[in-house]
Design a protein around this motif. Structure first.
Motif, PDB file in Angstrom:
ATOM      1  N   ASP A   1      -6.698  -1.740  11.289  1.00 45.46           N
ATOM      2  CA  ASP A   1      -5.932  -1.043  10.255  1.00 45.46           C
ATOM      3  C   ASP A   1      -4.808  -0.177  10.832  1.00 45.46           C
ATOM      4  O   ASP A   1      -5.034   0.644  11.723  1.00 45.46           O
ATOM      5  CB  ASP A   1      -6.875  -0.170   9.419  1.00 45.46           C
ATOM      6  CG  ASP A   1      -6.264   0.192   8.089  1.00 45.46           C
ATOM      7  OD1 ASP A   1      -6.272  -0.666   7.187  1.00 45.46           O
ATOM      8  OD2 ASP A   1      -5.754   1.318   7.967  1.00 45.46           O
ATOM      9  N   GLY A   2      -3.615  -0.399  10.326  1.00 48.03           N
ATOM     10  CA  GLY A   2      -2.458   0.391  10.754  1.00 48.03           C
ATOM     11  C   GLY A   2      -1.961   0.075  12.153  1.00 48.03           C
ATOM     12  O   GLY A   2      -1.150   0.824  12.708  1.00 48.03           O
ATOM     13  N   THR A   3      -2.431  -1.020  12.748  1.00 47.10           N
ATOM     14  CA  THR A   3      -2.080  -1.322  14.150  1.00 47.10           C
ATOM     15  C   THR A   3      -1.053  -2.430  14.293  1.00 47.10           C
ATOM     16  O   THR A   3      -0.568  -2.662  15.407  1.00 47.10           O
ATOM     17  CB  THR A   3      -3.333  -1.776  14.939  1.00 47.10           C
ATOM     18  OG1 THR A   3      -3.781  -3.034  14.394  1.00 47.10           O
ATOM     19  CG2 THR A   3      -4.446  -0.747  14.878  1.00 47.10           C
TER      20      THR A   3
ATOM     21  N   ARG B   1       1.149   6.283   6.876  1.00 49.01           N
ATOM     22  CA  ARG B   1       0.245   5.273   7.415  1.00 49.01           C
ATOM     23  C   ARG B   1      -0.486   5.877   8.598  1.00 49.01           C
ATOM     24  O   ARG B   1       0.072   6.643   9.370  1.00 49.01           O
ATOM     25  CB  ARG B   1       0.998   3.997   7.852  1.00 49.01           C
ATOM     26  CG  ARG B   1       1.381   3.061   6.723  1.00 49.01           C
ATOM     27  CD  ARG B   1       0.186   2.636   5.846  1.00 49.01           C
ATOM     28  NE  ARG B   1      -0.821   1.903   6.587  1.00 49.01           N
ATOM     29  CZ  ARG B   1      -2.099   2.275   6.676  1.00 49.01           C
ATOM     30  NH1 ARG B   1      -2.550   3.335   6.032  1.00 49.01           N
ATOM     31  NH2 ARG B   1      -2.947   1.574   7.388  1.00 49.01           N
TER      32      ARG B   1
ATOM     33  N   SER C   1      -7.636  -6.461   3.957  1.00 47.27           N
ATOM     34  CA  SER C   1      -6.875  -5.243   4.223  1.00 47.27           C
ATOM     35  C   SER C   1      -6.905  -4.909   5.702  1.00 47.27           C
ATOM     36  O   SER C   1      -7.944  -5.008   6.351  1.00 47.27           O
ATOM     37  CB  SER C   1      -7.465  -4.095   3.408  1.00 47.27           C
ATOM     38  OG  SER C   1      -6.655  -2.948   3.514  1.00 47.27           O
TER      39      SER C   1
ATOM     40  N   LYS D   1       1.567  -0.880   6.828  1.00 41.47           N
ATOM     41  CA  LYS D   1       2.469  -0.567   7.942  1.00 41.47           C
ATOM     42  C   LYS D   1       3.604  -1.574   8.113  1.00 41.47           C
ATOM     43  O   LYS D   1       4.751  -1.186   8.366  1.00 41.47           O
ATOM     44  CB  LYS D   1       1.609  -0.509   9.210  1.00 41.47           C
ATOM     45  CG  LYS D   1       2.312  -0.086  10.470  1.00 41.47           C
ATOM     46  CD  LYS D   1       2.457   1.410  10.535  1.00 41.47           C
ATOM     47  CE  LYS D   1       2.871   1.881  11.918  1.00 41.47           C
ATOM     48  NZ  LYS D   1       1.759   2.323  12.742  1.00 41.47           N
TER      49      LYS D   1
ATOM     50  N   GLY E   1      -4.040  -4.556   9.243  1.00 39.80           N
ATOM     51  CA  GLY E   1      -3.555  -5.266  10.427  1.00 39.80           C
ATOM     52  C   GLY E   1      -2.422  -6.247  10.228  1.00 39.80           C
ATOM     53  O   GLY E   1      -1.861  -6.735  11.210  1.00 39.80           O
ATOM     54  N   VAL E   2      -2.063  -6.546   8.972  1.00 43.34           N
ATOM     55  CA  VAL E   2      -1.005  -7.550   8.755  1.00 43.34           C
ATOM     56  C   VAL E   2       0.263  -7.116   9.485  1.00 43.34           C
ATOM     57  O   VAL E   2       0.715  -5.971   9.353  1.00 43.34           O
ATOM     58  CB  VAL E   2      -0.716  -7.733   7.248  1.00 43.34           C
ATOM     59  CG1 VAL E   2       0.565  -8.541   7.037  1.00 43.34           C
ATOM     60  CG2 VAL E   2      -1.894  -8.391   6.549  1.00 43.34           C
TER      61      VAL E   2
ATOM     62  N   GLY F   1     -14.069   8.617   4.477  1.00 42.88           N
ATOM     63  CA  GLY F   1     -12.782   8.464   5.172  1.00 42.88           C
ATOM     64  C   GLY F   1     -12.951   7.694   6.484  1.00 42.88           C
ATOM     65  O   GLY F   1     -12.191   7.916   7.423  1.00 42.88           O
TER      66      GLY F   1
ATOM     67  N   ALA G   1       0.824  -1.216   0.000  1.00 39.49           N
ATOM     68  CA  ALA G   1       0.000   0.000   0.000  1.00 39.49           C
ATOM     69  C   ALA G   1       0.851   1.257   0.000  1.00 39.49           C
ATOM     70  O   ALA G   1       1.861   1.334   0.707  1.00 39.49           O
ATOM     71  CB  ALA G   1      -0.906   0.003   1.234  1.00 39.49           C
TER      72      ALA G   1
ATOM     73  N   ALA H   1     -10.229  10.980   0.225  1.00 35.20           N
ATOM     74  CA  ALA H   1     -11.128  10.189   1.082  1.00 35.20           C
ATOM     75  C   ALA H   1     -11.684  11.029   2.217  1.00 35.20           C
ATOM     76  O   ALA H   1     -12.863  10.946   2.552  1.00 35.20           O
ATOM     77  CB  ALA H   1     -10.386   8.975   1.639  1.00 35.20           C
ATOM     78  N   PHE H   2     -10.835  11.887   2.819  1.00 36.25           N
ATOM     79  CA  PHE H   2     -11.258  12.687   3.975  1.00 36.25           C
ATOM     80  C   PHE H   2     -11.950  13.992   3.570  1.00 36.25           C
ATOM     81  O   PHE H   2     -12.481  14.695   4.424  1.00 36.25           O
ATOM     82  CB  PHE H   2     -10.054  13.037   4.852  1.00 36.25           C
ATOM     83  CG  PHE H   2      -9.505  11.867   5.620  1.00 36.25           C
ATOM     84  CD1 PHE H   2     -10.315  11.143   6.473  1.00 36.25           C
ATOM     85  CD2 PHE H   2      -8.182  11.481   5.479  1.00 36.25           C
ATOM     86  CE1 PHE H   2      -9.811  10.051   7.190  1.00 36.25           C
ATOM     87  CE2 PHE H   2      -7.680  10.399   6.181  1.00 36.25           C
ATOM     88  CZ  PHE H   2      -8.494   9.688   7.037  1.00 36.25           C
TER      89      PHE H   2
HETATM   90  O1  LIG Z   1      -8.631   2.986   1.142  1.00 36.35           O
HETATM   91  C1  LIG Z   1      -9.234   4.026   1.474  1.00 36.35           C
HETATM   92  O2  LIG Z   1     -10.020   4.596   0.690  1.00 36.35           O
HETATM   93  C2  LIG Z   1      -9.039   4.625   2.854  1.00 36.35           C
HETATM   94  C3  LIG Z   1      -9.853   5.675   3.259  1.00 36.35           C
HETATM   95  C4  LIG Z   1      -9.678   6.238   4.518  1.00 36.35           C
HETATM   96  C5  LIG Z   1      -8.698   5.759   5.390  1.00 36.35           C
HETATM   97  C6  LIG Z   1      -7.887   4.698   4.990  1.00 36.35           C
HETATM   98  C7  LIG Z   1      -8.057   4.141   3.732  1.00 36.35           C
HETATM   99  N1  LIG Z   1      -7.252   3.097   3.314  1.00 36.35           N
HETATM  100  C8  LIG Z   1      -6.227   2.530   4.092  1.00 36.35           C
HETATM  101  C9  LIG Z   1      -5.621   1.376   3.412  1.00 36.35           C
HETATM  102  O3  LIG Z   1      -6.004   0.916   2.368  1.00 36.35           O
HETATM  103  C10 LIG Z   1      -4.400   0.778   4.083  1.00 36.35           C
HETATM  104  O4  LIG Z   1      -3.302   1.066   3.277  1.00 36.35           O
HETATM  105  C11 LIG Z   1      -4.508  -0.701   4.233  1.00 36.35           C
HETATM  106  O5  LIG Z   1      -5.654  -1.011   4.937  1.00 36.35           O
HETATM  107  C12 LIG Z   1      -3.235  -1.287   4.903  1.00 36.35           C
HETATM  108  O6  LIG Z   1      -3.354  -1.371   6.298  1.00 36.35           O
HETATM  109  P1  LIG Z   1      -2.125  -1.841   7.225  1.00 36.35           P
HETATM  110  O7  LIG Z   1      -1.477  -3.033   6.576  1.00 36.35           O
HETATM  111  O8  LIG Z   1      -2.761  -2.200   8.551  1.00 36.35           O
HETATM  112  O9  LIG Z   1      -1.182  -0.687   7.342  1.00 36.35           O
END
Ligand SMILES: O=C(O)c1ccccc1NCC(=O)[C@H](O)[C@H](O)COP(=O)(O)O
Length: 241
Positions: A171-173, A19, A196, A223, A198-199, A140, A9, A57-58
């Motif tokens: 997400d992102g954690t 991130r 998508s 992340k 949390g990995v 968002g 990503a 998105a936001f």
């Molecule tokens: O994808 C979107 O449109 C979006 C909108 C608002 C906030 C976040 C958004 N996407 C985030 C992602 O697609 C992350 O890159 C993805 O989930 C990866 O997550 P991680 O591996 O936990 O960092």
């Protein structure tokens, strides 16, 4: 059994690769130039890039020119996400040459438009099902947008080709994916699912890969790659069979 696709990503905010934690605006960690990040994943062997315009998105502006530049420089397949909600933003997204776009808010707030563009563009449209529990979130990820399984049934009936499923709580954690949610969505649809959020480890990727027979097609990794929990080469090796 086929291989799990990996989608590194690149989420763009204010011109930078970032991130977020739980997708919350203001929780950014910056990782520099988005093009450099995308090129690094491409050189490391990625076949896909998940490219997100977080400002779009936001609703805090957009990074449209930069996103188009990054997408245009890629030889790999690009999935484009963030703020694609009407004819103009869809046309701009598709014009980047991306392989497909990911619609989020529009699927919750403009169902008739989404049904129309699914009919027009088929496989180039995916829908992001971004949830807290089983409640969808749009704008968002800031506003509730209905029940996951009711929306999934509607989109299935309209011919939606694929879903990108995110557990916002993960997400992102770096806390691991929500495998239960992924299994639940796979049981409810025959369309492919991209996981998508949390990995954190190669074992997480192997656990998602074990869901390929149920319908999981790919996994987005953000992340963990930026935090160097593993390399993209290691990830590709871990999920290849
Ligand atoms: O994808 C979107 O449109 C979006 C909108 C608002 C906030 C976040 C958004 N996407 C985030 C992602 O697609 C992350 O890159 C993805 O989930 C990866 O997550 P991680 O591996 O936990 O960092």
């Amino acid at each position: 059994m086929s291989t799990l696709e990996l989608l590194p990503a690149v989420d763009v905010r204010d011109g930078q690769a970032v991130r977020l934690v739980h997708g919350e605006s203001g929780s950014e960690t910056s990782y520099g130039d988005p093009l450099a990040a995308a090129l690094a994943w491409q050189e490391a062997g990625a076949e896909w890039l998940h490219l997100v315009d977080l400002d779009a998105a936001f609703g805090t502006g957009d990074n449209r020119a930069l996103i188009a530049e990054v997408a245009g420089r890629m030889d790999l397949k690009v999935e484009l996400s963030g703020g694609i909600r009407d004819d103009d933003t869809l046309a701009a997204a598709l014009a980047t040459g991306c392989t497909r776009v990911n619609l989020g808010t529009a699927a919750l707030e403009s169902p008739a438009w989404v049904a129309k563009v699914i009919a027009e563009h088929g496989d180039r449209i995916a829908v992001g099902l971004d949830v807290r529990g089983t409640t969808l979130r749009g704008r968002g990820w800031t506003r509730d947008g209905g029940d996951l399984y009711e929306t999934l049934a509607r989109l299935d009936s309209e011919g939606c080709a694929r879903y990108v499923v995110t557990d916002i709580a993960k997400d992102g954690t770096l806390q691991g994916p929500n495998l239960e949610l992924l299994s639940g969505v796979c049981a409810a649809t025959d369309r492919p699912v991209v996981a998508s959020g949390g990995v954190s480890s190669l074992d997480d990727l192997r656990a998602i890969a074990a869901l390929v027979p149920q319908g999981v097609e790919g996994a987005i990794v953000g992340k963990a790659l930026y935090a160097k929990a593993f390399t993209l080469q290691e990830a590709l090796e871990a999920v290849s069979r």
